[in-house]
Write an enzyme that holds these catalytic residues in place. Structure first.
Site, mmCIF file in Angstrom:
data_model
loop_
_atom_site.group_PDB
_atom_site.id
_atom_site.type_symbol
_atom_site.label_atom_id
_atom_site.label_comp_id
_atom_site.label_asym_id
_atom_site.label_seq_id
_atom_site.Cartn_x
_atom_site.Cartn_y
_atom_site.Cartn_z
ATOM 1 C CG ASP A 51 25.893 22.031 43.385
ATOM 2 O OD1 ASP A 51 25.515 21.148 42.710
ATOM 3 O OD2 ASP A 51 25.319 22.467 44.286
ATOM 4 C CE1 TYR A 109 27.562 17.582 50.230
ATOM 5 C CE2 TYR A 109 25.284 16.471 50.893
ATOM 6 C CZ TYR A 109 26.481 16.806 50.029
ATOM 7 O OH TYR A 109 26.211 16.164 48.884
#
Length: 240
Positions: A51, A109
């Site tokens: 994002d 992540y």
């Protein structure tokens, strides 16, 4: 030839990985560099759609071009045409059946935090959490996340995923006394899933009573409304 590349980027000034009408995405920057180097337009497919504001240490992407170039020239040539905030570190050939997104088995992540007072060097890079952070409490709570679950509670609005069931292989916090790293590895992630879990983990580490197992069982986004800032999130690795 289908090329596979590994790249890293500072996501601060990008609207995310995926193409946007304003052209300010990592994908757009990469495709423009490919066109300049190869003399042909190609679509770059990334392993995941990070994002706006999210960084990558090891994004993987593939693209198809007619022209065959030595791999070292692909790395150097793309870097010559990319902005300094995007760097390609590896390039190789692969089969047509390889897909950077669909062939990925696991993704990791990292959410980066630090103790103490805010430091300018970490602006848009990491989240300042002060001094109140109980790493042991965070790691104990994160055991509830590991496994195959319906993570609907941790899915932000706007997701087009067909199912909210995912398998998390590992979730833990590493803390050296100054830098705090939250790692999570799964077969895939829902929209904002990592940032929502990170926000709940931060609450737990600060002494708030949060039951992650109960939140998972509820399958209700309204039960976990907070989302940690994008600036501290990194795509850390992709396994195939």
């Amino acid at each position: 030839m289908r090329y596979v590349i590994k790249l890293s980027y500072d996501g601060t000034d990008f609207c995310g990985w995926q193409h946007q009408p304003n052209g300010n995405s990592v994908q757009d920057a990469l495709e423009n560099a490919i066109e300049r180097l190869f003399g042909e337009r190609a679509r770059a497919v990334g392993s995941g759609r990070t994002d706006a504001g999210v960084h990558a240490l090891a994004q993987v992407a593939h693209f198809d071009c007619e022209k065959v170039l030595p791999f070292e020239r692909v790395v150097g040539g793309l870097n010559a045409y990319l902005p300094r905030t995007v760097r390609v570190s590896e390039a190789r050939a692969t089969t047509d059946g390889f897909d950077a997104r669909k062939s990925a088995k696991r993704k990791t992540y990292m959410y980066l935090m630090y103790r103490g007072a805010p430091l300018p060097v970490f602006n848009d890079r990491a989240l300042c959490v002060g001094n109140a952070f109980d790493t042991d409490a965070a790691n104990t709570a994160l055991n509830a996340v590991v496994g195959t679950h319906d993570f609907a509670t941790f899915k932000a609005a706007g997701s087009n995923a067909k199912t909210s069931v995912r398998t998390v292989y590992d979730a833990h916090v590493e803390d050296d006394g100054a830098i705090i790293k939250f790692f999570i590895t799964a077969d895939g992630f829902l929209y904002n899933m990592v940032r929502i879990i990170a926000a709940q983990t931060l609450k737990i580490a600060r002494g708030e009573r949060v039951d992650l197992a109960a939140l998972i069982a509820a399958a209700d986004r309204t039960r976990a409304k907070d989302t940690a800032p994008a600036c501290a999130l990194y795509l850390y690795g992709v396994e195939y």
